[in-house]
Write a protein that holds these residues in place. Structure first.
Motif, short mmCIF file in Angstrom:
data_model
loop_
_atom_site.label_atom_id
_atom_site.label_comp_id
_atom_site.label_asym_id
_atom_site.label_seq_id
_atom_site.Cartn_x
_atom_site.Cartn_y
_atom_site.Cartn_z
N PHE A 125 0.82 -1.21 0.00
CA PHE A 125 0.00 0.00 0.00
C PHE A 125 0.86 1.26 0.00
O PHE A 125 0.52 2.25 -0.64
CB PHE A 125 -0.97 0.00 1.18
CG PHE A 125 -2.10 -0.97 1.00
CD1 PHE A 125 -2.91 -0.93 -0.12
CD2 PHE A 125 -2.35 -1.94 1.95
CE1 PHE A 125 -3.95 -1.83 -0.31
CE2 PHE A 125 -3.38 -2.84 1.78
CZ PHE A 125 -4.18 -2.79 0.66
N LYS A 126 1.98 1.23 0.69
CA LYS A 126 2.89 2.38 0.69
C LYS A 126 3.44 2.60 -0.72
O LYS A 126 3.56 3.73 -1.17
CB LYS A 126 4.02 2.15 1.70
CG LYS A 126 4.88 3.34 1.92
CD LYS A 126 5.87 3.08 3.04
CE LYS A 126 6.79 4.26 3.22
NZ LYS A 126 7.84 3.99 4.21
N ALA A 127 3.77 1.52 -1.40
CA ALA A 127 4.30 1.63 -2.77
C ALA A 127 3.25 2.21 -3.72
O ALA A 127 3.59 2.89 -4.68
CB ALA A 127 4.76 0.26 -3.26
N LEU A 128 1.99 1.92 -3.44
CA LEU A 128 0.91 2.39 -4.30
C LEU A 128 0.53 3.84 -4.06
O LEU A 128 -0.05 4.48 -4.93
CB LEU A 128 -0.34 1.52 -4.10
CG LEU A 128 -0.20 0.06 -4.50
CD1 LEU A 128 -1.44 -0.70 -4.12
CD2 LEU A 128 0.09 -0.08 -5.97
N SER A 129 0.85 4.36 -2.90
CA SER A 129 0.42 5.72 -2.58
C SER A 129 1.04 6.72 -3.55
O SER A 129 2.18 6.59 -3.98
CB SER A 129 0.78 6.08 -1.14
OG SER A 129 2.18 6.11 -0.99
N GLY A 130 0.25 7.68 -3.94
CA GLY A 130 0.72 8.72 -4.85
C GLY A 130 0.65 8.37 -6.32
O GLY A 130 1.08 9.13 -7.16
N ASN A 131 0.11 7.22 -6.63
CA ASN A 131 -0.02 6.80 -8.03
C ASN A 131 -1.45 7.00 -8.52
O ASN A 131 -2.36 7.26 -7.74
CB ASN A 131 0.37 5.33 -8.19
CG ASN A 131 1.86 5.12 -8.06
OD1 ASN A 131 2.61 5.53 -8.92
ND2 ASN A 131 2.29 4.52 -6.98
N ASP A 132 -1.63 6.85 -9.81
CA ASP A 132 -2.96 6.91 -10.42
C ASP A 132 -3.72 5.65 -9.98
O ASP A 132 -3.43 4.55 -10.42
CB ASP A 132 -2.80 6.95 -11.93
CG ASP A 132 -4.11 6.86 -12.67
OD1 ASP A 132 -5.19 6.85 -12.04
OD2 ASP A 132 -4.06 6.81 -13.91
N TRP A 133 -4.69 5.82 -9.07
CA TRP A 133 -5.35 4.68 -8.44
C TRP A 133 -6.11 3.80 -9.41
O TRP A 133 -6.16 2.58 -9.25
CB TRP A 133 -6.27 5.16 -7.31
CG TRP A 133 -5.47 5.47 -6.11
CD1 TRP A 133 -5.02 6.69 -5.72
CD2 TRP A 133 -4.95 4.54 -5.16
NE1 TRP A 133 -4.26 6.58 -4.59
CE2 TRP A 133 -4.21 5.27 -4.21
CE3 TRP A 133 -5.03 3.16 -5.01
CZ2 TRP A 133 -3.56 4.67 -3.14
CZ3 TRP A 133 -4.40 2.55 -3.95
CH2 TRP A 133 -3.66 3.32 -3.02
N VAL A 134 -6.67 4.36 -10.45
CA VAL A 134 -7.37 3.53 -11.43
C VAL A 134 -6.39 2.59 -12.11
O VAL A 134 -6.62 1.38 -12.22
CB VAL A 134 -8.11 4.41 -12.48
CG1 VAL A 134 -8.68 3.56 -13.59
CG2 VAL A 134 -9.20 5.22 -11.80
N ARG A 135 -5.25 3.12 -12.51
CA ARG A 135 -4.21 2.30 -13.15
C ARG A 135 -3.65 1.28 -12.18
O ARG A 135 -3.44 0.11 -12.51
CB ARG A 135 -3.10 3.20 -13.69
CG ARG A 135 -2.06 2.44 -14.50
CD ARG A 135 -0.96 3.35 -14.94
NE ARG A 135 -0.24 3.77 -13.75
CZ ARG A 135 0.70 4.68 -13.72
NH1 ARG A 135 1.01 5.33 -14.81
NH2 ARG A 135 1.33 4.99 -12.61
N VAL A 136 -3.39 1.71 -10.95
CA VAL A 136 -2.83 0.83 -9.93
C VAL A 136 -3.78 -0.32 -9.61
O VAL A 136 -3.38 -1.49 -9.55
CB VAL A 136 -2.48 1.62 -8.65
CG1 VAL A 136 -2.16 0.69 -7.50
CG2 VAL A 136 -1.32 2.57 -8.92
N LEU A 137 -5.05 0.00 -9.40
CA LEU A 137 -6.03 -1.04 -9.08
C LEU A 137 -6.21 -2.01 -10.24
O LEU A 137 -6.37 -3.22 -10.03
CB LEU A 137 -7.36 -0.43 -8.67
CG LEU A 137 -7.33 0.29 -7.32
CD1 LEU A 137 -8.66 0.98 -7.07
CD2 LEU A 137 -7.00 -0.67 -6.20
#
Length: 79
Positions: free
Chosen positions: A48-60
Protein backbone atom coordinates in the motif's frame (compact mmCIF):
# COMPACT_ATOMS: atom_id res chain seq x y z
CA UNK A 1 8.15 -14.99 13.53
CA UNK A 2 9.07 -14.79 9.87
CA UNK A 3 9.56 -17.93 7.85
CA UNK A 4 13.23 -18.11 6.77
CA UNK A 5 12.42 -17.97 3.04
CA UNK A 6 9.97 -15.13 3.60
CA UNK A 7 12.70 -12.71 4.70
CA UNK A 8 14.17 -12.27 1.18
CA UNK A 9 10.71 -11.51 -0.21
CA UNK A 10 10.07 -8.89 2.45
CA UNK A 11 13.48 -7.27 1.98
CA UNK A 12 13.12 -7.22 -1.81
CA UNK A 13 9.63 -5.74 -1.58
CA UNK A 14 10.85 -3.01 0.77
CA UNK A 15 13.74 -2.16 -1.58
CA UNK A 16 11.35 -2.00 -4.54
CA UNK A 17 8.98 0.24 -2.59
CA UNK A 18 11.81 2.63 -1.72
CA UNK A 19 12.81 2.73 -5.41
CA UNK A 20 9.24 3.52 -6.47
CA UNK A 21 8.79 0.18 -8.25
CA UNK A 22 5.19 -0.50 -7.22
CA UNK A 23 4.66 -3.12 -9.95
CA UNK A 24 7.54 -5.15 -8.52
CA UNK A 25 6.07 -4.86 -5.03
CA UNK A 26 2.70 -6.17 -6.21
CA UNK A 27 4.46 -8.93 -8.11
CA UNK A 28 6.20 -9.86 -4.85
CA UNK A 29 2.84 -10.23 -3.11
CA UNK A 30 1.64 -12.54 -5.88
CA UNK A 31 4.89 -14.54 -5.71
CA UNK A 32 4.38 -14.98 -1.97
CA UNK A 33 0.83 -16.26 -2.53
CA UNK A 34 1.89 -18.62 -5.30
CA UNK A 35 4.59 -20.14 -3.08
CA UNK A 36 2.20 -20.67 -0.22
CA UNK A 37 3.57 -17.98 2.10
CA UNK A 38 1.25 -16.15 4.46
CA UNK A 39 1.16 -12.55 3.25
CA UNK A 40 1.34 -10.64 6.52
CA UNK A 41 0.49 -7.09 7.50
CA UNK A 42 4.07 -5.96 6.80
CA UNK A 43 3.88 -7.13 3.18
CA UNK A 44 0.49 -5.48 2.66
CA UNK A 45 1.75 -2.29 4.31
CA UNK A 46 4.73 -2.18 1.95
CA UNK A 47 2.40 -2.77 -1.01
CA UNK A 48 0.00 0.00 0.00
CA UNK A 49 2.89 2.38 0.69
CA UNK A 50 4.30 1.63 -2.77
CA UNK A 51 0.91 2.39 -4.30
CA UNK A 52 0.42 5.72 -2.58
CA UNK A 53 0.72 8.72 -4.85
CA UNK A 54 -0.02 6.80 -8.03
CA UNK A 55 -2.96 6.91 -10.42
CA UNK A 56 -5.35 4.68 -8.44
CA UNK A 57 -7.37 3.53 -11.43
CA UNK A 58 -4.21 2.30 -13.15
CA UNK A 59 -2.83 0.83 -9.93
CA UNK A 60 -6.03 -1.04 -9.08
CA UNK A 61 -6.22 -2.37 -12.62
CA UNK A 62 -2.65 -3.67 -12.36
CA UNK A 63 -3.35 -5.13 -8.91
CA UNK A 64 -6.45 -6.91 -10.23
CA UNK A 65 -4.38 -8.34 -13.08
CA UNK A 66 -1.71 -9.55 -10.64
CA UNK A 67 -4.35 -11.06 -8.38
CA UNK A 68 -5.78 -13.02 -11.28
CA UNK A 69 -2.31 -14.20 -12.28
CA UNK A 70 -1.55 -15.14 -8.68
CA UNK A 71 -4.81 -17.03 -8.31
CA UNK A 72 -4.09 -18.91 -11.52
CA UNK A 73 -0.57 -19.76 -10.34
CA UNK A 74 -1.87 -21.03 -7.02
CA UNK A 75 -4.56 -23.10 -8.77
CA UNK A 76 -1.97 -24.63 -11.09
CA UNK A 77 0.41 -25.41 -8.21
CA UNK A 78 -2.26 -27.18 -6.21
CA UNK A 79 -3.44 -29.46 -9.01
Amino acid sequence: SLQPRLVPFSAAMQACERAGQWRSVLSGVVQMWSRGFHVDALAYNVAFKALSGNDWVRVLSAFEHLLLEGAAAVALDSS
